[in-house]
Write a protein that holds these residues in place. Structure first.
Motif, PDB file in Angstrom:
ATOM      1  N   ILE A  17       0.889  -1.181   0.000  1.00 45.57           N
ATOM      2  CA  ILE A  17       0.000   0.000   0.000  1.00 45.57           C
ATOM      3  C   ILE A  17       0.915   1.216   0.000  1.00 45.57           C
ATOM      4  N   THR A  18       0.967   1.924  -1.069  1.00 39.03           N
ATOM      5  CA  THR A  18       1.911   3.030  -1.240  1.00 39.03           C
ATOM      6  C   THR A  18       1.268   4.350  -0.866  1.00 39.03           C
ATOM      7  N   GLU A  19       2.126   5.369  -0.810  1.00 38.60           N
ATOM      8  CA  GLU A  19       1.618   6.725  -0.555  1.00 38.60           C
ATOM      9  C   GLU A  19       0.727   7.184  -1.702  1.00 38.60           C
ATOM     10  N   ARG A  20       0.996   6.669  -2.898  1.00 42.81           N
ATOM     11  CA  ARG A  20       0.157   7.028  -4.048  1.00 42.81           C
ATOM     12  C   ARG A  20      -1.276   6.563  -3.844  1.00 42.81           C
ATOM     13  N   ILE A 682       3.804   2.296  18.128  1.00 45.02           N
ATOM     14  CA  ILE A 682       4.663   1.145  17.808  1.00 45.02           C
ATOM     15  C   ILE A 682       3.925   0.172  16.912  1.00 45.02           C
ATOM     16  N   ILE A 683       2.681  -0.151  17.284  1.00 47.04           N
ATOM     17  CA  ILE A 683       1.908  -1.102  16.479  1.00 47.04           C
ATOM     18  C   ILE A 683       1.638  -0.529  15.094  1.00 47.04           C
ATOM     19  N   GLY A 684       1.455   0.798  15.012  1.00 48.99           N
ATOM     20  CA  GLY A 684       1.196   1.424  13.723  1.00 48.99           C
ATOM     21  C   GLY A 684       2.313   1.218  12.734  1.00 48.99           C
ATOM     22  N   ASN A 685       3.551   1.070  13.186  1.00 55.46           N
ATOM     23  CA  ASN A 685       4.684   0.811  12.303  1.00 55.46           C
ATOM     24  C   ASN A 685       4.795  -0.653  11.911  1.00 55.46           C
ATOM     25  N   LEU A 686       4.014  -1.547  12.572  1.00 58.33           N
ATOM     26  CA  LEU A 686       4.083  -2.972  12.278  1.00 58.33           C
ATOM     27  C   LEU A 686       2.977  -3.431  11.345  1.00 58.33           C
ATOM     28  N   VAL A 687       1.976  -2.566  11.125  1.00 60.47           N
ATOM     29  CA  VAL A 687       0.823  -2.956  10.314  1.00 60.47           C
ATOM     30  C   VAL A 687       0.791  -2.114   9.043  1.00 60.47           C
ATOM     31  N   GLU A 688      -0.113  -2.507   8.153  1.00 59.51           N
ATOM     32  CA  GLU A 688      -0.229  -1.794   6.887  1.00 59.51           C
ATOM     33  C   GLU A 688      -1.050  -0.515   7.019  1.00 59.51           C
ATOM     34  N   ALA A 689      -2.059  -0.537   7.871  1.00 54.72           N
ATOM     35  CA  ALA A 689      -2.945   0.621   7.970  1.00 54.72           C
ATOM     36  C   ALA A 689      -3.538   0.697   9.367  1.00 54.72           C
ATOM     37  N   THR A 690      -4.051   1.892   9.682  1.00 56.73           N
ATOM     38  CA  THR A 690      -4.655   2.161  10.988  1.00 56.73           C
ATOM     39  C   THR A 690      -6.034   2.778  10.787  1.00 56.73           C
ATOM     40  N   LEU A 691      -7.000   2.272  11.536  1.00 52.55           N
ATOM     41  CA  LEU A 691      -8.333   2.868  11.568  1.00 52.55           C
ATOM     42  C   LEU A 691      -8.479   3.643  12.874  1.00 52.55           C
ATOM     43  N   GLY A 706      -4.720  15.955  18.327  1.00 48.36           N
ATOM     44  CA  GLY A 706      -3.431  15.615  18.923  1.00 48.36           C
ATOM     45  C   GLY A 706      -3.081  14.154  18.722  1.00 48.36           C
ATOM     46  N   ALA A 707      -4.075  13.262  18.909  1.00 52.34           N
ATOM     47  CA  ALA A 707      -3.816  11.836  18.718  1.00 52.34           C
ATOM     48  C   ALA A 707      -3.449  11.536  17.269  1.00 52.34           C
ATOM     49  N   LEU A 708      -4.184  12.126  16.324  1.00 52.47           N
ATOM     50  CA  LEU A 708      -3.891  11.890  14.918  1.00 52.47           C
ATOM     51  C   LEU A 708      -2.524  12.445  14.538  1.00 52.47           C
ATOM     52  N   LYS A 709      -2.160  13.583  15.136  1.00 47.60           N
ATOM     53  CA  LYS A 709      -0.849  14.159  14.858  1.00 47.60           C
ATOM     54  C   LYS A 709       0.255  13.229  15.348  1.00 47.60           C
ATOM     55  N   ARG A 710       0.044  12.585  16.499  1.00 48.85           N
ATOM     56  CA  ARG A 710       1.050  11.641  17.020  1.00 48.85           C
ATOM     57  C   ARG A 710       1.172  10.419  16.113  1.00 48.85           C
ATOM     58  N   LEU A 711       0.010   9.941  15.617  1.00 54.24           N
ATOM     59  CA  LEU A 711       0.063   8.777  14.732  1.00 54.24           C
ATOM     60  C   LEU A 711       0.831   9.091  13.449  1.00 54.24           C
ATOM     61  N   SER A 716       2.524   6.212  11.054  1.00 49.94           N
ATOM     62  CA  SER A 716       1.401   5.282  10.916  1.00 49.94           C
ATOM     63  C   SER A 716       0.560   5.700   9.719  1.00 49.94           C
ATOM     64  N   LYS A 717       0.106   4.698   8.945  1.00 50.48           N
ATOM     65  CA  LYS A 717      -0.715   4.946   7.760  1.00 50.48           C
ATOM     66  C   LYS A 717      -2.188   4.912   8.172  1.00 50.48           C
ATOM     67  N   VAL A 718      -2.733   6.118   8.515  1.00 56.70           N
ATOM     68  CA  VAL A 718      -4.137   6.220   8.915  1.00 56.70           C
ATOM     69  C   VAL A 718      -4.963   6.371   7.639  1.00 56.70           C
ATOM     70  N   ILE A 719      -5.738   5.308   7.313  1.00 59.33           N
ATOM     71  CA  ILE A 719      -6.478   5.344   6.042  1.00 59.33           C
ATOM     72  C   ILE A 719      -7.901   5.861   6.206  1.00 59.33           C
ATOM     73  N   GLY A 720      -8.382   6.060   7.430  1.00 62.30           N
ATOM     74  CA  GLY A 720      -9.740   6.565   7.601  1.00 62.30           C
ATOM     75  C   GLY A 720     -10.187   6.493   9.037  1.00 62.30           C
ATOM     76  N   GLY A 721     -11.413   6.968   9.257  1.00 63.05           N
ATOM     77  CA  GLY A 721     -11.968   6.987  10.591  1.00 63.05           C
ATOM     78  C   GLY A 721     -13.294   6.263  10.663  1.00 63.05           C
ATOM     79  N   ILE A 722     -13.667   5.913  11.889  1.00 65.51           N
ATOM     80  CA  ILE A 722     -14.947   5.263  12.171  1.00 65.51           C
ATOM     81  C   ILE A 722     -15.697   6.161  13.160  1.00 65.51           C
TER      82      ILE A 722
END
Length: 766
Positions: A17-20, A682-691, A706-711, A716-722
Motif C-alpha cells: 500500500i503506497t503513498e500514491r 509502535i503497532i502502527g509501524n508494524l501494520v499496513e494501515a490504521t483505523l 493531537g492523537a492523529l498528529k502523534r500517529l 502510521s498509515k491512517v487510512i480513515g476513521g470510524i
C-alpha cells in the motif's frame, strides 16, 4: 525477518500500500465531499441541535415560567386611578387686553406642553399634595422603625452633633424621602395629537389612588392661577417704577430740546434741509445740461481747428455759403467755356474774373463769421458751466453746515420722541395689567374625573406568565445554542473530514445496553442478528475497506482511538466478525496490554496470551484460541506486563505478525488509545494501515487532532476513521438506519444457545 521488512504493509495480493494509494484515496474523498460552503447553515442541522438539547430548553423554559408565575402571585396588587386634564396653550381673554404671561406660538407649543408635563411631575406640586392629604400619617407612609444596621449607621453619623438638631434633621430627611417615594407613584401620559394629558397614581390602596389624583389635578389648577396672579402683581409694581423713571427722563429731554433750538435759532430743521435739497437738485440738473452744451461746443471748436473751411460741417450746411458757392461755380464754368473763344484779356473775361473774385470774398467772410460764432458759443458754455459749478458748491456747503448745526438738535429730538413713546406704551400696559390682573382666567380643566379602581393594575398575571414563557423559550434556545457552541466534540462524519482530514469509512449506530442480553458486548450482535443496524454498519465498513486502497482491504490492520471508552474494541471485534463471516480467515489480537477486553467480550480464558509469547516460551499455537464465529481466531493479551511498549516493539512481535500473515487473510489488532501511550505508535509501524475510532459526541476535537498528529508523526498509515456511537436523532442529519423489517433483535433462542454452548470447536494454528 527484520523490522524494516515488516514496516511496509502487505495486502492480500502481497503488494504494498503506497503513498500514491493514500493520495488517490484522498483525492476521491475531496471529490465526494467538497469543502465548499463550510459556513452554510442547514435548517435540519439547527433542528437536530434543538433535539439534542431539548431537555436543556425544556428545563430552562419550565424554571423561568414557574419563577415568573410565582413572582406574579407573590407581588402586592397595585391599583391605578387617573384623571384626564385639558391644557390649552392660552387662557380665555375675558377683556380685550393681552395677558401678562407670554402667549405660545405654534413653533413653541411643544416646549409649552413639555413644560406643563414637567410642572405636573415637579417636587413642589407633589409636596403640596402630600401635605394637603396629610399622607405622613397614612399607614402606607408611616415611619418605620429602622433596623439595627440603620440605627448603627445613624449613631455613627450623628456623633458630635446636638441631639435636638439631629432629631430635627432626621425628621426633615425622613419627610423628604417619603415625598420622593410618593412622587415615584405618579405617571404622566400625554394623549398623542391632542391637548389632553392623563395623570395616574399607583398605590396598593385604591381609595388613596383616587384621592391623590383628584388632589393633584386641583392643586395643579390652583397653582396655575396663583402663578398668573403673582405674575400680574409683579408686572404692576415693575411698570409703576419704570413709569416714574421714564416720565422724569422725558421731561428732561424736552427741556434740553427747547433750550438748544432757541440758542441756535433752529425753527424747523426738516423744512430747511428740504428747501436746500430741492435747490441743489435744480442746480445739479442745470449743471449737467451746461456740461453737455459745453462738451458739444468744445467738440465743434476742436473740429474747426483741425479741419479746413470746407470740411467744417456747420460751414457746409450754411445755406448762404451754399448759394454763393453755386453762383461761383456757374461763373467759373462760364469763364472756362469762354476761354476757348476769348483771350483772358478780353473784357468779358475780365468781368467774369472780377465777379468770381467778389463771390470768393463773400464766401470767405461768411466762413469767418461762422468761426467767430463757434468760438463765442464755446466761451459762453464754459462761463455757464463754471457759474453753475460754483453755485452747486455753495449749496452743498450750506447743506453741510446746516446738517452739522442740526446734529445735536436731532439727537435731542430723537431722545425726547423715544422717551415719549416709551412712556405712553408703559402707561397703556400699566392700565391693562391693572384691569386684567384681578380676573382669574384658567387654561386647565378636568375632562374625566378620577374613579375608584376595582381591579388591580398590576401585576398582570397572564401577561407576566406569557412573558416568562417567551423568555424561558428563547432563553432556553439561546442556552442550547451556547452549549452547542461550547461543545467541541466530534459529532458527524463531516466533523471528522473537516477537523481531522480523514475519510469516514463507517458510521456505527448507538446501541442501548437494554437491548443486550445478560449485558453482552454489542459486538456479538453481528453474530446474533445479521440483519441488525449494527451488523449492517460494520458490513458497510468492511466493504469500504475493500475499496479504501487500490489493492483491497489491508491485511494487517490496527484499530485505535483517542482515549478509552470510544468503542475501539467493539469495532475491532465487529470488523473481525464481518471478515470471518465473509469466509476470510481472520485473526484478532488484543494489543491493549494495559486494559485488555477481548477475552471478556468472547468470555474466554486470558491466562495464556500475547505476553506469554513475547516474554516467554509459548508458541503461536498455544496462545491462539478459536471463537464461536467460524474463521475467526483470537489471541488475548495474557498476563499484564510491567512494560507493554517494550514487548510490542520487540522482534518476537514482528515474527508473530509474519507467521500470522502466512496463515490468515486478515490480522486485526485492538490497540491501546493514542494519547499518553506509545503502544499505538509502535503497532502502527508494524501494520499496513490504521483505523481511527471516534465516539460521536464524546471525542473532543483537540484531543483527536493531537492523537492523529502523534500517529502521523510515528509514520502510521491512517487510512480513515470510524464514527462510533452515532445517534441520528441527536448527532447529525441525513443518516437513517430504518431498515424495513429489520429490528434490534437477537434471533431465536437457538442462536443464543449456539453462542453460549461449547459444541463449536475452532481450528487451531498449526
Amino acid at each position: 525477518m527484520n523490522h524494516e521488512e515488516h514496516s511496509q504493509p502487505i495486502s492480500n495480493s502481497g503488494s504494498f500500500i503506497t503513498e500514491r494509494d493514500l493520495s488517490s484515496f484522498a483525492l476521491s474523498h475531496e471529490r465526494i465531499h467538497p469543502q465548499g460552503d463550510e459556513d452554510e447553515i442547514h435548517l435540519s442541522e439547527l433542528w437536530h441541535i434543538l433535539v439534542r438539547r431539548k431537555w436543556t430548553i425544556f428545563v430552562f423554559f419550565l424554571v423561568v415560567t414557574i419563577i415568573g408565575m410565582t413572582a406574579s402571585f407573590l407581588m402586592t396588587p397595585i391599583y391605578r386611578s387617573g384623571v384626564t386634564l385639558l391644557i390649552d396653550p392660552e387662557g380665555q381673554n375675558i377683556t380685550d387686553y393681552h395677558d401678562v404671561l407670554p402667549t405660545e406660538s405654534a413653533a413653541s407649543r411643544d416646549d409649552f406642553y413639555q413644560t406643563q408635563y414637567g410642572l405636573l411631575k415637579s417636587y413642589s406640586l407633589t409636596k403640596r399634595v402630600f401635605q394637603e392629604l396629610e399622607l405622613a400619617d397614612h399607614p402606607l407612609f408611616a415611619k418605620k422603625e429602622p433596623s439595627f444596621i440603620g440605627k448603627l449607621k445613624g449613631f455613627i453619623k450623628n456623633l458630635g452633633k446636638a441631639e435636638d438638631a439631629d432629631e430635627e434633621e432626621d425628621e426633615d430627611l425622613a419627610i423628604e424621602k417619603l415625598i420622593t417615594e410618593f412622587q415615584e407613584g405618579f405617571t404622566i401620559a400625554p394623549v398623542k395629537n391632542s391637548r389632553l394629558v392623563g395623570v395616574y397614581y399607583d398605590s396598593p390602596d385604591p381609595k388613596l389612588s383616587t384621592q391623590v389624583v383628584s388632589a393633584l389635578s386641583q392643586a395643579f389648577i390652583n397653582t396655575n392661577l396663583e402663578r398668573r396672579y403673582e405674575a400680574s402683581a409683579y408686572a404692576r409694581d415693575f411698570l409703576k417704577d419704570r413709569l416714574l423713571q421714564i416720565k422724569a427722563r422725558l421731561e428732561e429731554a424736552e427741556e434740553k430740546l427747547v433750550e438748544y433750538g432757541n440758542s441756535h435759532e433752529i425753527i424747523d430743521v426738516g423744512e430747511n434741509q428740504s428747501q436746500a435739497a430741492n435747490e441743489l437738485q435744480k442746480i445739479t440738473l442745470s449743471l449737467a445740461l451746461a456740461r453737455e452744451s459745453r462738451a458739444r461746443t468744445e467738440a465743434t471748436y476742436q473740429q474747426m481747428l483741425k479741419t479746413s473751411d470746407k470740411g467744417l460741417s456747420r460751414i457746409l450746411q450754411d445755406p448762404m455759403i451754399r448759394d454763393l458757392q453755386e453762383s461761383l461755380a456757374k461763373i467759373e464754368n462760364e469763364y472756362a467755356e469762354n476761354l476757348n473763344i476769348y483771350k483772358p484779356d478780353y473784357p468779358k473775361m475780365v468781368q467774369l474774373r472780377k465777379q468770381a473774385d467778389k463771390l470768393k470774398e463773400q464766401i470767405q467772410e461768411s466762413v469767418q463769421d461762422i468761426k467767430s460764432a463757434i468760438t463765442a458759443d464755446r466761451e459762453e458754455a464754459i462761463v455757464l458751466e463754471q457759474t453753475l459749478e460754483e453755485k452747486s458748491q455753495e449749496i452743498k456747503a450750506e447743506i453741510k453746515d446746516l446738517a452739522r448745526r442740526n446734529i445735536q438738535y436731532q439727537v435731542l429730538k430723537r431722545e425726547a420722541d423715544t422717551s415719549r413713546q416709551l412712556y405712553e406704551g408703559l402707561l397703556q400696559r400699566y392700565k391693562e395689567v391693572g384691569v386684567s390682573g384681578g380676573i382669574g382666567s384658567n387654561n386647565i380643566s378636568v375632562v374625566d374625573p378620577p374613579k375608584i379602581p376595582i381591579d388591580p393594575y398590576k401585576p398582570k398575571i397572564t401577561l407576566n406568565t406569557l412573558l416568562a414563557m417567551f423568555l424561558g423559550l428563547f432563553g432556553g434556545l439561546g442556552l442550547a445554542f451556547l452549549f452547542e457552541h461550547l461543545d467541541d466534540t466530534l459529532k458527524r462524519s463531516e466533523d471528522i473530514e473537516k477537523t481531522l482530514g480523514l475519510h469516514t469509512l463507517g458510521i456505527i449506530p448507538l446501541i442501548s445496553t437494554k437491548e443486550l442480553p445478560d449485558e453482552q458486548s454489542p459486538a456479538l450482535i453481528n453474530v446474533l442478528d445479521k440483519r441488525s443496524a449494527l451488523a449492517e454498519a460494520y458490513r458497510s465498513l468492511r466493504t469500504a475497506l475493500q475499496f479504501a486502497t487500490s489493492t483491497g482491504a489491508p491485511k494487517k490492520l490496527q484499530i485505535t482511538s483517542t482515549s478509552q471508552g470510544e468503542g475501539k474494541s467493539t469495532s475491532a471485534v465487529s470488523l473481525a466478525i464481518q471478515f470471518a463471516q465473509a469466509g476470510q480467515k481472520t485473526l484478532i489480537i488484543d494489543g491493549d496490554l494495559r486494559n485488555p477486553s477481548l477475552h471478556r467480550i468472547f468470555e474466554m480464558d486470558n491466562s495464556v496470551g500475547l505476553t506469554n509469547y513475547l516474554a516467554g516460551n509459548a508458541s503461536p499455537a498455544e496462545i491462539s484460541q478459536g471463537t464461536i464465529v467460524p474463521n475467526l481466531f483470537m489471541i488475548s493479551s495474557g498476563p499484564l506486563p510491567p512494560d507493554p511498549a517494550e514487548l510490542l516493539g520487540s522482534a518476537k512481535m514482528i515474527s508473530l505478525l509474519s507467521i500470522a500473515q502466512e496463515k490468515f487473510d486478515h490480522i486485526i489488532i485492538d490497540s491501546p488509545p493514542v494519547l499518553g501511550l506509545a503502544d499505538a505508535l509502535i503497532i502502527g509501524n508494524l501494520v499496513e494501515a490504521t483505523l481511527f475510532v471516534v465516539a460521536a459526541g464524546q471525542t473532543r476535537k483537540a484531543f483527536a487532532q493531537g492523537a492523529l498528529k502523534r500517529l502521523k508523526a510515528g509514520k502510521s498509515k491512517v487510512i480513515g476513521g470510524i464514527l462510533d456511537k452515532f445517534d441520528s436523532k441527536y448527532h447529525g442529519y441525513g443518516y437513517s438506519y430504518d431498515y424495513s423489517g429489520y429490528h434490534y433483535s437477537y434471533g431465536t433462542d437457538e442462536a443464543y444457545d449456539y453462542l453460549s454452548s461449547d459444541h463449536h470447536k475452532p481450528e487451531e494454528i498449526k
